[in-house]
Design an enzyme around this catalytic site. Structure first.
Site, PDB file in Angstrom:
ATOM      1  N   GLY A 168      14.972 -52.540 -61.801  1.00 48.99           N
ATOM      2  CA  GLY A 168      15.881 -53.073 -60.779  1.00 48.99           C
ATOM      3  C   GLY A 168      17.174 -52.296 -60.599  1.00 48.99           C
TER       4      GLY A 168
ATOM      5  NE  ARG B 131      19.263 -69.381 -60.041  1.00 50.24           N
ATOM      6  CZ  ARG B 131      18.611 -70.211 -59.240  1.00 50.24           C
ATOM      7  NH1 ARG B 131      18.653 -71.515 -59.447  1.00 50.24           N
ATOM      8  NH2 ARG B 131      17.884 -69.759 -58.252  1.00 50.24           N
TER       9      ARG B 131
ATOM     10  CE1 TYR C 184      22.361 -64.220 -64.189  1.00 47.15           C
ATOM     11  CE2 TYR C 184      23.326 -65.159 -62.207  1.00 47.15           C
ATOM     12  CZ  TYR C 184      22.888 -64.066 -62.917  1.00 47.15           C
ATOM     13  OH  TYR C 184      22.979 -62.803 -62.373  1.00 47.15           O
TER      14      TYR C 184
ATOM     15  CE  LYS D 100      24.858 -61.908 -65.278  1.00 47.40           C
ATOM     16  NZ  LYS D 100      24.842 -60.506 -65.712  1.00 47.40           N
TER      17      LYS D 100
ATOM     18  N   PRO E 269      12.919 -56.999 -59.478  1.00 41.08           N
ATOM     19  CG  PRO E 269      11.717 -55.591 -60.901  1.00 41.08           C
ATOM     20  CD  PRO E 269      12.904 -55.616 -59.993  1.00 41.08           C
TER      21      PRO E 269
HETATM   22  P1  NAD Z   1      15.758 -56.939 -63.794  1.00 38.73           P
HETATM   23  O1  NAD Z   1      15.156 -58.155 -64.415  1.00 38.73           O
HETATM   24  O2  NAD Z   1      15.040 -56.238 -62.700  1.00 38.73           O
HETATM   25  O3  NAD Z   1      16.129 -55.878 -64.919  1.00 38.73           O
HETATM   26  C1  NAD Z   1      16.807 -56.249 -66.088  1.00 38.73           C
HETATM   27  C2  NAD Z   1      16.466 -55.247 -67.183  1.00 38.73           C
HETATM   28  O4  NAD Z   1      17.175 -55.656 -68.352  1.00 38.73           O
HETATM   29  C3  NAD Z   1      14.976 -55.220 -67.554  1.00 38.73           C
HETATM   30  O5  NAD Z   1      14.511 -53.891 -67.613  1.00 38.73           O
HETATM   31  C4  NAD Z   1      14.939 -55.899 -68.907  1.00 38.73           C
HETATM   32  O6  NAD Z   1      13.884 -55.394 -69.759  1.00 38.73           O
HETATM   33  C5  NAD Z   1      16.299 -55.539 -69.462  1.00 38.73           C
HETATM   34  N1  NAD Z   1      16.724 -56.472 -70.505  1.00 38.73           N
HETATM   35  C6  NAD Z   1      16.615 -57.832 -70.500  1.00 38.73           C
HETATM   36  N2  NAD Z   1      17.057 -58.325 -71.653  1.00 38.73           N
HETATM   37  C7  NAD Z   1      17.472 -57.272 -72.397  1.00 38.73           C
HETATM   38  C8  NAD Z   1      18.013 -57.157 -73.704  1.00 38.73           C
HETATM   39  N3  NAD Z   1      18.198 -58.235 -74.480  1.00 38.73           N
HETATM   40  N4  NAD Z   1      18.321 -55.928 -74.170  1.00 38.73           N
HETATM   41  C9  NAD Z   1      18.104 -54.817 -73.406  1.00 38.73           C
HETATM   42  N5  NAD Z   1      17.575 -54.872 -72.171  1.00 38.73           N
HETATM   43  C10 NAD Z   1      17.253 -56.095 -71.679  1.00 38.73           C
HETATM   44  O7  NAD Z   1      17.210 -57.434 -63.302  1.00 38.73           O
HETATM   45  P2  NAD Z   1      18.183 -56.921 -62.101  1.00 38.73           P
HETATM   46  O8  NAD Z   1      17.974 -57.779 -60.915  1.00 38.73           O
HETATM   47  O9  NAD Z   1      18.110 -55.461 -61.955  1.00 38.73           O
HETATM   48  O10 NAD Z   1      19.596 -57.380 -62.707  1.00 38.73           O
HETATM   49  C11 NAD Z   1      20.425 -56.502 -63.426  1.00 38.73           C
HETATM   50  C12 NAD Z   1      21.763 -57.170 -63.664  1.00 38.73           C
HETATM   51  O11 NAD Z   1      22.352 -57.538 -62.415  1.00 38.73           O
HETATM   52  C13 NAD Z   1      21.692 -58.459 -64.496  1.00 38.73           C
HETATM   53  O12 NAD Z   1      22.789 -58.513 -65.369  1.00 38.73           O
HETATM   54  C14 NAD Z   1      21.793 -59.552 -63.460  1.00 38.73           C
HETATM   55  O13 NAD Z   1      22.340 -60.736 -63.968  1.00 38.73           O
HETATM   56  C15 NAD Z   1      22.718 -58.907 -62.449  1.00 38.73           C
HETATM   57  N6  NAD Z   1      22.569 -59.493 -61.115  1.00 38.73           N
HETATM   58  C16 NAD Z   1      21.379 -59.427 -60.451  1.00 38.73           C
HETATM   59  C17 NAD Z   1      21.280 -60.021 -59.187  1.00 38.73           C
HETATM   60  C18 NAD Z   1      20.014 -59.986 -58.385  1.00 38.73           C
HETATM   61  O14 NAD Z   1      19.939 -60.705 -57.367  1.00 38.73           O
HETATM   62  N7  NAD Z   1      19.032 -59.184 -58.735  1.00 38.73           N
HETATM   63  C19 NAD Z   1      22.400 -60.666 -58.636  1.00 38.73           C
HETATM   64  C20 NAD Z   1      23.597 -60.702 -59.364  1.00 38.73           C
HETATM   65  C21 NAD Z   1      23.673 -60.107 -60.609  1.00 38.73           C
END
Ligand code: NAD
Length: 258
Positions: A18, A152, A155, A159, A191
């Site tokens: 992601g 949430r 979460y 955050k 994802p």
């Molecule tokens: P994602 O699930 O696609 O990817 C997250 C990655 O983090 C994965 O590869 C996973 O294996 C890794 N991960 C999870 N737990 C872990 C751990 N304990 N140690 C090491 N690696 C770990 O998620 P994303 O959507 O790319 O989100 C990335 C960040 O952005 C997160 O912090 C999420 O909260 C934040 N975020 C995402 C969104 C969204 O809509 N996608 C919105 C706001 C914030």
């Protein structure tokens, strides 16, 4: 470790998927050596291979950011040879539920990864950055950090802590040449979102994807590359005057959604 001495080094947690993956690919194009860190080593290796195919340089590591000892061991190994110029605390997980549907174990899991994971990485990197009077830290928070999101609870709570941790670290290390900022994405198609839809709406995932996209003020979800672009800017010297700030990147979610 394969990096060349002249390159800057960026360590990106959750770099295997992601937003983290896009950040790794984007920074690699700036001739920065990327340390792709993820719980999932296969995913981290795939991102590393993508970077190498594009003539960049990268290493991949399996680390659980929630594990204080694992994080310190990795950072100690790296900083024996190289600086950590840029730390992107991106790894994070979600949980769906209000406070009643949040078991203590759920809360602990989210706290350990989303909050303690960021603490662990900054704690492990800060001495190296301080000794060089230089460093950039970027934390991935969320729109949930400032306004909370319904259903949430854990979460939003974790955050929120990432946002205030950013302010605190920025204040404590402003005289050490370290900049610390926070990014607050709205819905970004990764994802993370696909897993949420598959879990919550197994029978009408595509329909819910459309609905969720249209419900954003801007009419669509964000792209991981758009978040990576902001990270790229905040890491660059153009952002040398920016620290202790939070950057919503949310298609208007926080300010226009009323
Ligand atoms: P994602 O699930 O696609 O990817 C997250 C990655 O983090 C994965 O590869 C996973 O294996 C890794 N991960 C999870 N737990 C872990 C751990 N304990 N140690 C090491 N690696 C770990 O998620 P994303 O959507 O790319 O989100 C990335 C960040 O952005 C997160 O912090 C999420 O909260 C934040 N975020 C995402 C969104 C969204 O809509 N996608 C919105 C706001 C914030």
């Amino acid at each position: 470790m394969t990096q060349q001495n002249t390159k800057k080094i960026a360590l990106v947690t959750g770099g295997g998927s992601g937003i983290g993956r896009s950040i790794c690919l984007r920074l690699a194009k700036r001739d920065i050596h990327i340390m792709v860190v993820d719980l999932n080593l296969d995913a981290a290796n795939l991102v590393k291979d993508e970077i190498l195919r594009d003539n960049g340089s990268a290493d991949a590591y399996a680390v659980d950011v929630a594990n204080h000892q694992q994080v310190h061991e990795l950072f100690n190994t790296i900083t024996k040879h190289y600086p950590i110029d840029i730390l992107v605390n991106n790894a994070g997980i979600a949980h769906i539920g209000n406070i009643e549907n949040t078991a203590e174990a759920d809360l602990d899991r989210l706290y350990n990864i989303n909050v303690k994971g960021v603490y662990n990485c900054i704690h492990a990197a800060i001495e190296n950055m301080k000794s060089r009077k230089s460093g950039v830290i970027i934390n991935l928070a969320s729109v949930a950090s400032s306004v909370g999101i319904a259903h949430r609870f854990a979460y939003s709570m974790t955050k929120g802590a990432v946002l205030t941790m950013t302010y605190s670290v920025a204040k404590d290390y402003i005289n050490d040449g370290i900049r610390c900022n926070c990014i607050a994405p709205g819905r970004v198609h990764t994802p993370f979102v696909d897993n949420f839809l598959a879990q919550s709406y197994p029978d009408n995932q595509a329909e819910m994807f459309e609905k969720l996209s249209k419900s954003q003020p801007i009419g669509r979800m964000g792209k991981p590359e758009e978040i990576a672009g902001l990270v790229d800017y905040l890491c660059s010297d153009d952002a040398a005057f920016i620290t202790g700030s939070n950057f919503p990147i949310d298609g208007g979610f926080v300010t226009l959604n009323n």
